[in-house]
Design a protein around this motif. Structure first.
Motif, mmCIF file in Angstrom:
data_model
loop_
_atom_site.group_PDB
_atom_site.id
_atom_site.type_symbol
_atom_site.label_atom_id
_atom_site.label_comp_id
_atom_site.label_asym_id
_atom_site.label_seq_id
_atom_site.Cartn_x
_atom_site.Cartn_y
_atom_site.Cartn_z
ATOM 1 N N LEU A 32 0.835 -1.210 0.000
ATOM 2 C CA LEU A 32 0.000 0.000 0.000
ATOM 3 C C LEU A 32 0.868 1.257 0.000
ATOM 4 O O LEU A 32 0.573 2.224 -0.701
ATOM 5 C CB LEU A 32 -0.951 0.002 1.192
ATOM 6 N N VAL A 33 1.934 1.238 0.774
ATOM 7 C CA VAL A 33 2.835 2.394 0.809
ATOM 8 C C VAL A 33 3.529 2.567 -0.542
ATOM 9 O O VAL A 33 3.669 3.684 -1.034
ATOM 10 C CB VAL A 33 3.855 2.247 1.963
ATOM 11 N N ARG A 34 3.955 1.475 -1.128
ATOM 12 C CA ARG A 34 4.621 1.538 -2.438
ATOM 13 C C ARG A 34 3.672 2.077 -3.504
ATOM 14 O O ARG A 34 4.042 2.890 -4.327
ATOM 15 C CB ARG A 34 5.147 0.154 -2.798
ATOM 16 N N ARG A 35 2.425 1.637 -3.474
ATOM 17 C CA ARG A 35 1.462 2.039 -4.504
ATOM 18 C C ARG A 35 0.767 3.365 -4.199
ATOM 19 O O ARG A 35 0.226 3.993 -5.100
ATOM 20 C CB ARG A 35 0.416 0.933 -4.682
ATOM 21 N N HIS A 36 0.745 3.755 -2.934
ATOM 22 C CA HIS A 36 0.035 4.973 -2.517
ATOM 23 C C HIS A 36 0.913 5.755 -1.541
ATOM 24 O O HIS A 36 0.488 6.096 -0.433
ATOM 25 C CB HIS A 36 -1.299 4.605 -1.851
ATOM 26 N N GLY A 37 2.128 6.050 -1.953
ATOM 27 C CA GLY A 37 3.137 6.657 -1.090
ATOM 28 C C GLY A 37 2.764 8.001 -0.493
ATOM 29 O O GLY A 37 3.259 8.365 0.572
ATOM 30 N N ALA A 38 1.897 8.749 -1.157
ATOM 31 C CA ALA A 38 1.522 10.068 -0.631
ATOM 32 C C ALA A 38 0.825 9.953 0.730
ATOM 33 O O ALA A 38 0.816 10.919 1.491
ATOM 34 C CB ALA A 38 0.621 10.787 -1.629
ATOM 35 N N MET A 39 0.275 8.787 1.022
ATOM 36 C CA MET A 39 -0.365 8.576 2.324
ATOM 37 C C MET A 39 0.601 8.865 3.466
ATOM 38 O O MET A 39 0.216 9.455 4.469
ATOM 39 C CB MET A 39 -0.805 7.105 2.485
ATOM 40 N N GLY A 108 -12.102 4.193 0.790
ATOM 41 C CA GLY A 108 -12.702 5.500 0.516
ATOM 42 C C GLY A 108 -14.051 5.422 -0.172
ATOM 43 O O GLY A 108 -14.476 6.363 -0.836
ATOM 44 N N ARG A 109 -14.768 4.309 0.000
ATOM 45 C CA ARG A 109 -16.059 4.136 -0.666
ATOM 46 C C ARG A 109 -17.238 4.540 0.203
ATOM 47 O O ARG A 109 -18.391 4.416 -0.229
ATOM 48 C CB ARG A 109 -16.241 2.673 -1.089
ATOM 49 N N ILE A 110 -16.968 5.008 1.404
ATOM 50 C CA ILE A 110 -18.051 5.328 2.319
ATOM 51 C C ILE A 110 -17.634 6.552 3.150
ATOM 52 O O ILE A 110 -16.456 6.761 3.409
ATOM 53 C CB ILE A 110 -18.367 4.095 3.202
ATOM 54 N N ASP A 111 -18.604 7.344 3.539
ATOM 55 C CA ASP A 111 -18.349 8.583 4.276
ATOM 56 C C ASP A 111 -18.190 8.298 5.773
ATOM 57 O O ASP A 111 -19.152 7.937 6.450
ATOM 58 C CB ASP A 111 -19.496 9.562 4.027
ATOM 59 N N GLY A 112 -16.972 8.450 6.271
ATOM 60 C CA GLY A 112 -16.689 8.198 7.672
ATOM 61 C C GLY A 112 -17.451 9.109 8.613
ATOM 62 O O GLY A 112 -17.859 8.693 9.692
ATOM 63 N N ASP A 113 -17.653 10.360 8.217
ATOM 64 C CA ASP A 113 -18.396 11.291 9.073
ATOM 65 C C ASP A 113 -19.834 10.821 9.271
ATOM 66 O O ASP A 113 -20.354 10.830 10.381
ATOM 67 C CB ASP A 113 -18.382 12.702 8.480
ATOM 68 N N ALA A 114 -20.466 10.409 8.178
ATOM 69 C CA ALA A 114 -21.853 9.930 8.275
ATOM 70 C C ALA A 114 -21.934 8.684 9.162
ATOM 71 O O ALA A 114 -22.850 8.548 9.970
ATOM 72 C CB ALA A 114 -22.409 9.631 6.888
ATOM 73 N N LEU A 115 -20.952 7.782 9.019
ATOM 74 C CA LEU A 115 -20.931 6.581 9.865
ATOM 75 C C LEU A 115 -20.744 6.935 11.334
ATOM 76 O O LEU A 115 -21.341 6.329 12.213
ATOM 77 C CB LEU A 115 -19.800 5.647 9.432
ATOM 78 N N PHE A 116 -19.901 7.919 11.585
ATOM 79 C CA PHE A 116 -19.647 8.352 12.955
ATOM 80 C C PHE A 116 -20.928 8.900 13.583
ATOM 81 O O PHE A 116 -21.286 8.531 14.695
ATOM 82 C CB PHE A 116 -18.532 9.411 12.958
ATOM 83 N N VAL A 130 -6.979 10.070 14.214
ATOM 84 C CA VAL A 130 -8.041 9.475 13.407
ATOM 85 C C VAL A 130 -8.322 10.325 12.169
ATOM 86 O O VAL A 130 -8.460 9.797 11.065
ATOM 87 C CB VAL A 130 -9.319 9.274 14.249
ATOM 88 N N VAL A 131 -8.376 11.627 12.331
ATOM 89 C CA VAL A 131 -8.628 12.517 11.189
ATOM 90 C C VAL A 131 -7.473 12.424 10.189
ATOM 91 O O VAL A 131 -7.699 12.378 8.973
ATOM 92 C CB VAL A 131 -8.864 13.972 11.661
ATOM 93 N N ALA A 132 -6.243 12.370 10.669
ATOM 94 C CA ALA A 132 -5.093 12.238 9.765
ATOM 95 C C ALA A 132 -5.168 10.920 8.989
ATOM 96 O O ALA A 132 -4.924 10.894 7.774
ATOM 97 C CB ALA A 132 -3.791 12.326 10.549
ATOM 98 N N LEU A 133 -5.508 9.822 9.682
ATOM 99 C CA LEU A 133 -5.666 8.532 9.001
ATOM 100 C C LEU A 133 -6.766 8.608 7.948
ATOM 101 O O LEU A 133 -6.597 8.151 6.821
ATOM 102 C CB LEU A 133 -6.010 7.438 10.009
ATOM 103 N N ARG A 134 -7.903 9.169 8.336
ATOM 104 C CA ARG A 134 -9.020 9.269 7.406
ATOM 105 C C ARG A 134 -8.650 10.084 6.177
ATOM 106 O O ARG A 134 -8.912 9.678 5.046
ATOM 107 C CB ARG A 134 -10.241 9.883 8.079
#
Length: 185
Positions: A32-39, A108-116, A130-134
């Protein structure tokens, strides 16, 4: 339900099985880091922060320890019922939801805020972590099946087709047997 989970918990958390599972999870983390390094850049301020992710429908949890770039986060399997006696660092935050919801969040297929706010997702502890991870995973464009099967070289394409087929079948089973109708892709 506890009677079913207890043997599974014991099996998954046996030292040999735990080691194998953690190695697979950490290999996936590296992919995941290799393919999505900007994370990683978005998480750099939280190096050494630990976050406990508790799938409410599984007998174990995942302790994710963020590390300074370019290192991938480290994942450990833990028994959430024994976190107070485990020899792991204390998490700065805890995230709880069912496994399907956690996968959808990761991709990223679902809204974390709405779930919260609907209480399908609970968060405790340091909200900044948590916000940084999201934010990091929301912008990453993660596709777990494609990312995981990319490790298989020439077998990646057939493995991805098989993985998508199995995910579709699992979603059908969950919709059929879940009292709430379930969410899973």
């Amino acid at each position: 339900m506890i009677a079913v989970q207890t043997p599974l918990r014991r099996f998954l958390l046996l030292p040999g099985n735990r080691h194998l599972t953690e190695n697979l999870l950490n290999a996936l983390s590296a992919v995941l880091v290799r393919r999505h390094g900007a994370m990683l850049e978005r998480l750099a301020d939280f190096a050494d922060a630990a976050c406990l992710v508790v799938p409410q429908d599984l007998p174990m949890a995942f302790l994710i320890t963020l590390r300074a770039p370019p290192l991938a986060p480290r994942l450990q399997l833990v028994d959430p019922a024994r976190m107070d006696t485990a020899r792991v660092e204390a998490p700065r935050a805890t995230i709880r939801a069912d496994i399907a919801t956690l996968f959808e969040l990761l991709e990223g297929r679902i809204d974390g805020d709405a779930l919260f706010f609907s209480r399908d997702l609970t968060v405790e502890g340091d909200m900044a972590v948590v916000v940084a991870l999201r934010n990091a995973v929301d912008d990453a464009g993660i596709d777990l099946i494609a990312d995981a099967t990319s490790m298989l070289g020439p077998f990646a394409a057939p493995a991805e087709r098989l993985g998508r087929s199995m995910a579709g079948f699992a979603a059908q089973l969950q919709r059929r047997f879940s009292p709430a109708g379930g969410r899973m892709a």
